[in-house]
Scaffold this motif. Structure first.
Motif, PDB file in Angstrom:
ATOM      1  N   CYS A 256       0.864  -1.180   0.000  1.00 12.74           N
ATOM      2  CA  CYS A 256       0.000   0.000   0.000  1.00 12.74           C
ATOM      3  C   CYS A 256       0.900   1.230   0.000  1.00 12.74           C
ATOM      4  CB  CYS A 256      -0.930  -0.008   1.221  1.00 12.74           C
ATOM      5  SG  CYS A 256      -0.102   0.502   2.741  1.00 12.74           S
TER       6      CYS A 256
ATOM      7  N   ASN B 177      -4.424  -2.330   7.392  1.00  8.36           N
ATOM      8  CA  ASN B 177      -3.933  -1.344   8.356  1.00  8.36           C
ATOM      9  C   ASN B 177      -4.461   0.054   8.069  1.00  8.36           C
ATOM     10  OD1 ASN B 177      -2.338  -3.408   9.488  1.00  8.36           O
ATOM     11  ND2 ASN B 177      -0.726  -3.020   7.999  1.00  8.36           N
TER      12      ASN B 177
ATOM     13  N   PHE C  26       1.723   3.126   2.292  1.00  4.37           N
ATOM     14  CA  PHE C  26       2.590   3.180   3.474  1.00  4.37           C
ATOM     15  C   PHE C  26       3.596   2.030   3.489  1.00  4.37           C
ATOM     16  CE2 PHE C  26      -1.320   5.332   4.791  1.00  4.37           C
ATOM     17  CZ  PHE C  26      -0.795   6.529   5.275  1.00  4.37           C
TER      18      PHE C  26
HETATM   19 ZN   LIG Z   1      -1.426   0.185   4.633  1.00  2.22          ZN
END
Ligand SMILES: [Zn+2]
Ligand SMILES: [Zn+2]
Length: 81
Positions: free
Chosen positions: A25, A46, A27
């Motif tokens: 993703c 998350n 992040f």
């Molecule tokens: Zn993430």
């Protein structure tokens, strides 16, 4: 620069920097394709962001820009985020 984390957060399978099976993703939460397209249905558990194929780093760049060795793993797994 991408960290290129070494494994899947859900199942801890190895994801080497040249693996075509790594998904991340924005992040850099990192998963294998099996978890990303299976239990996670394309969403990061998350942050809720989309999971996309992680670009592979060419082998000749890895010596100077080594991948992360820090494993991020949730022993509880990623089912039903
Ligand atoms: Zn993430
Ligand atoms: Zn996995």
């Amino acid at each position: 620069m991408l960290e290129l984390r070494p494994g899947c957060e859900c199942c801890d399978v190895d994801l080497p920097p040249d693996s075509p099976d790594a998904r991340i993703c924005s992040f850099e939460c990192t998963f294998c394709v099996k978890c990303a397209e299976g239990v996670l249905a394309g969403r990061c558990p998350n942050c809720g962001g989309e999971l996309v194929a992680r670009p592979r780093r060419p082998a000749e760049k890895l010596a100077k820009n080594p991948p992360s060795t820090k494993r991020v793993f949730k022993p509880t797994g990623c089912a039903a985020a």
